[in-house]
Design an enzyme around this catalytic site. Structure first.
Site, mmCIF file in Angstrom:
data_model
loop_
_atom_site.group_PDB
_atom_site.id
_atom_site.type_symbol
_atom_site.label_atom_id
_atom_site.label_comp_id
_atom_site.label_asym_id
_atom_site.label_seq_id
_atom_site.Cartn_x
_atom_site.Cartn_y
_atom_site.Cartn_z
ATOM 1 C CD1 TRP A 165 -1.381 2.000 1.794
ATOM 2 C CD2 TRP A 165 -2.700 1.906 0.956
ATOM 3 N NE1 TRP A 165 -2.156 3.750 2.364
ATOM 4 C CE2 TRP A 165 -3.000 2.747 1.517
ATOM 5 C CE3 TRP A 165 -3.512 1.343 0.007
ATOM 6 C CZ2 TRP A 165 -4.532 3.735 0.548
ATOM 7 C CZ3 TRP A 165 -5.130 2.060 -0.219
ATOM 8 C CH2 TRP A 165 -5.805 3.472 0.360
ATOM 9 C CG ASP A 193 -1.391 15.933 6.178
ATOM 10 O OD1 ASP A 193 -0.724 15.155 7.121
ATOM 11 O OD2 ASP A 193 -3.214 15.757 5.838
ATOM 12 C CG PHE A 201 -0.382 10.215 9.428
ATOM 13 C CD1 PHE A 201 -0.618 8.637 10.133
ATOM 14 C CD2 PHE A 201 -1.482 10.319 9.942
ATOM 15 C CE1 PHE A 201 -1.384 7.831 10.039
ATOM 16 C CE2 PHE A 201 -3.240 9.508 9.729
ATOM 17 C CZ PHE A 201 -2.735 8.823 10.338
ATOM 18 C CB SER A 202 1.208 13.519 5.232
ATOM 19 O OG SER A 202 0.738 12.647 4.863
ATOM 20 C CD GLN A 243 1.215 8.863 5.592
ATOM 21 O OE1 GLN A 243 0.781 8.161 6.512
ATOM 22 N NE2 GLN A 243 2.639 9.121 5.888
ATOM 23 C CD GLU A 258 -7.355 14.551 4.818
ATOM 24 O OE1 GLU A 258 -7.069 13.700 5.536
ATOM 25 O OE2 GLU A 258 -7.047 13.783 3.818
ATOM 26 C CD1 TRP A 309 -8.308 10.191 1.967
ATOM 27 C CD2 TRP A 309 -7.598 7.716 1.693
ATOM 28 N NE1 TRP A 309 -6.769 10.488 2.016
ATOM 29 C CE2 TRP A 309 -6.744 9.207 2.160
ATOM 30 C CE3 TRP A 309 -7.779 6.864 1.835
ATOM 31 C CZ2 TRP A 309 -5.412 8.666 3.114
ATOM 32 C CZ3 TRP A 309 -6.375 6.265 2.746
ATOM 33 C CH2 TRP A 309 -5.890 7.439 2.877
ATOM 34 C CG ASN A 335 -1.603 7.401 2.077
ATOM 35 O OD1 ASN A 335 -1.132 5.508 2.947
ATOM 36 N ND2 ASN A 335 -2.047 8.198 2.965
ATOM 37 C CG ASP A 336 -1.531 11.769 1.833
ATOM 38 O OD1 ASP A 336 -2.153 10.670 1.341
ATOM 39 O OD2 ASP A 336 -1.547 12.010 2.728
#
Ligand code: FRU
Length: 510
Positions: free
Chosen positions: A47, A181, A106-107, A66, A232, A314, A49-50
């Site tokens: 996986w 973030d 996190f980001s 991420q 975000e 998302w 993401n950002d």
């Protein structure tokens, strides 16, 4: 006991990561899977993401992201890492940041601490400093409201290895559930660091002399822009237009995007070192497609502002039918400012480095273009990967259709009456994984003049449309069961397109 558990956890992740990279090298994961983007960044497996911590240093573009190395769905967040010398060819690197006793990673962003304001360097090195959100899953489970805090990590070896700062967190949570973030920049005028932070559906600016102690400057966001979801991954930077510098604030929002789910809005305005004052309260979208989220710009690239976004949403990111990885990044894009009808707009274009992998450019002369044309006879064997450039001084309805032998089709076009561009992926392949996926998406045309120009970039499972010098952008993903190998162009009488250009795009994974 806790220490042993932590060590085992760390060791397992090292193994997983080494395994992923060696699988790629040994050819077990050959990047030839159906739907595997051929020139967009994807992790080897699992996986993503950002995009995070993007920083340019000593000729290398760092891309952190991420990452959950144990599954193809969102989970305990790490920072994955990749590097590139040209923004196009990427090298997968070991995981940079692992979850720890303060929570998931996190980001966030990364900066070059040229003046060693942090004091992290002792022997004349230049620290790279990552500023990220620690997200404590235990606190979240207990329904506390203070489980997100800002923290630091640094690297003294040009980004290869990272050490968490022992004084973490550097910003405690003031009682705001969504508090994350951090995007940090150096504000030369006051010789201080500036942090732009997403705080629920607002932005909070902080400043610091050394990245370790922070002072709140101001809040921004009430009664401006879109508020259909949580704010975000913000970014604050300057761009020049006609010799004058303006400020741009990117804010991702989830949900509440113009075509559903997550998307990125932006504001232009003034910033005085403490407070952001927008030029207008209008909502403007960086990208009208459904698949460009949480994107920000690289730090330390001087006046060039280079953006990359997470090419998903998302609404269905955890469900898309790809294996053994999930998610890709957009093509890196250069951002610029334009003025239309006296209002500032942000424009995006694929970075010029993309030309390095653009091959066999075919120019189709305007005189040979027909209202209904099979372009697959012109560009043969393009295997879903190509770039198309089209322009017209008299735009009318048109559509560009890519299809395959199964009859799956994706249509990109312009509806003159509605004044809208569109991407219709309702018949473009797999769609049963999420009810809202198979749709037609629209975006208003924003051009200053009648003449229109388009650049469309296709990869195995994505399309990126840059219209009118990048003023209207749409990014959509799709999942054809077979590679798209047919291409058609249709336009209404009277359109008179100029010469059309078609080119193949080479893959980057050799
Ligand atoms: C945006 C986001 C960020 C958060 C990260 C968690 O997509 O929700 O706000 O830091 O993803 O993975």
């Amino acid at each position: 006991m806790k220490k042993i558990a932590c060590f085992c956890f760390f060791f397992i992740f090292l193994l997983v990561n080494r395994e992923a990279n060696s699988q790629q090298k040994s050819g077990i994961i050959d990047f030839k899977e159906i739907h595997r983007p051929q020139f967009h960044f994807t992790p080897v497996s699992k996986w993503m993401n950002d995009p995070n911590g993007m920083v340019f240093y000593k000729g290398v573009f760092h891309l952190f992201y991420q990452y959950y190395p144990e599954a193809s769905v969102w989970g305990p967040m790490h920072w994955g890492h990749a590097t590139s010398k040209d923004l196009i060819h990427w090298e997968h690197k070991p995981i940079a940041l692992f979850p720890d006793s303060l929570g998931y990673i996190f980001s966030g962003s990364a900066v070059v601490d040229v003046n060693n304001t942090t004091g992290f360097a002792n022997n004349g090195e230049t620290p790279l400093v990552a500023i990220f959100t620690h997200h404590d899953p235990a606190g979240e489970k207990e329904k506390r409201i203070d489980f997100q805090k800002q923290s630091l990590a640094y690297s003294l070896d040009e980004g290869k290895t990272w050490v968490k700062y022992e004084g973490n967190p550097v910003i405690e949570n003031p009682g705001i559930i969504d508090f994350r973030d951090p995007k940090v920049m150096w504000y030369e005028k006051d010789k201080k660091w500036l942090m732009t932070l997403a705080t629920k559906d607002k932005i909070t600016f902080y400043s610091s002399p050394n990245l370790k102690t922070w002072k709140k400057e101001s809040d921004f966001g009430e009664n401006v822009g879109a508020h259909g979801g949580v704010w975000e991954c913000p970014d604050l930077f300057q761009l020049e237009l006609n010799g004058k510098s303006e400020w741009v604030l990117l804010v991702s929002i989830n949900p509440g995007g113009p075509n559903g789910g997550s998307a990125t809005q932006y504001f232009t305005g003034d910033f005085d070192g403490s407070k952001f004052t927008p030029h207008s309260t209008e909502t403007k979208w960086l990208d009208w497609g459904t698949d460009n989220y949480a994107g920000v710009t690289w730090s330390n690239t001087a006046k060039r502002k280079i953006f990359i976004g997470w090419m998903s949403n998302w609404q269905y990111a955890n469900l898309v039918p790809t294996d053994p990885w999930r998610s890709a990044m957009t093509i890196p894009r250069e951002l610029s400012l334009k003025k239309v009808n006296n209002s500032f707009y942000l424009a995006s274009a694929p970075v010029k480095e993309l030309d390095k992998i653009v091959s066999s450019v075919i120019k189709v002369p305007a005189s040979t273009l027909q209202e209904n044309m099979n372009l697959s006879e012109v560009i043969k064997d393009f295997k879903g990967q190509f770039q198309l450039k089209l322009s017209s001084d008299q735009p009318e309805d048109f559509s560009i259709l890519i299809a395959n032998d199964l009859g799956e089709e994706l249509i990109i076009g312009y509806d003159k009456q509605a004044g809208q561009y569109f991407i219709d992926r309702s018949k473009a392949g797999k769609k049963d994984f999420e009810a809202g996926f198979a749709k037609k998406h629209t975006a208003p045309r924003l051009a200053a003049s009648n003449s229109m120009d388009l650049t469309v970039v296709f990869d195995a499972a994505s399309v990126e449309l840059f219209a009118d010098k990048g003023l209207t952008v749409m990014t959509d993903i799709f999942f054809p069961v077979q590679t798209m190998n047919k291409l058609f162009l249709k336009f209404s009488p009277g359109m008179k397109p100029n010469n059309l250009s078609l080119s193949k795009i080479e893959g980057i994974w050799k």
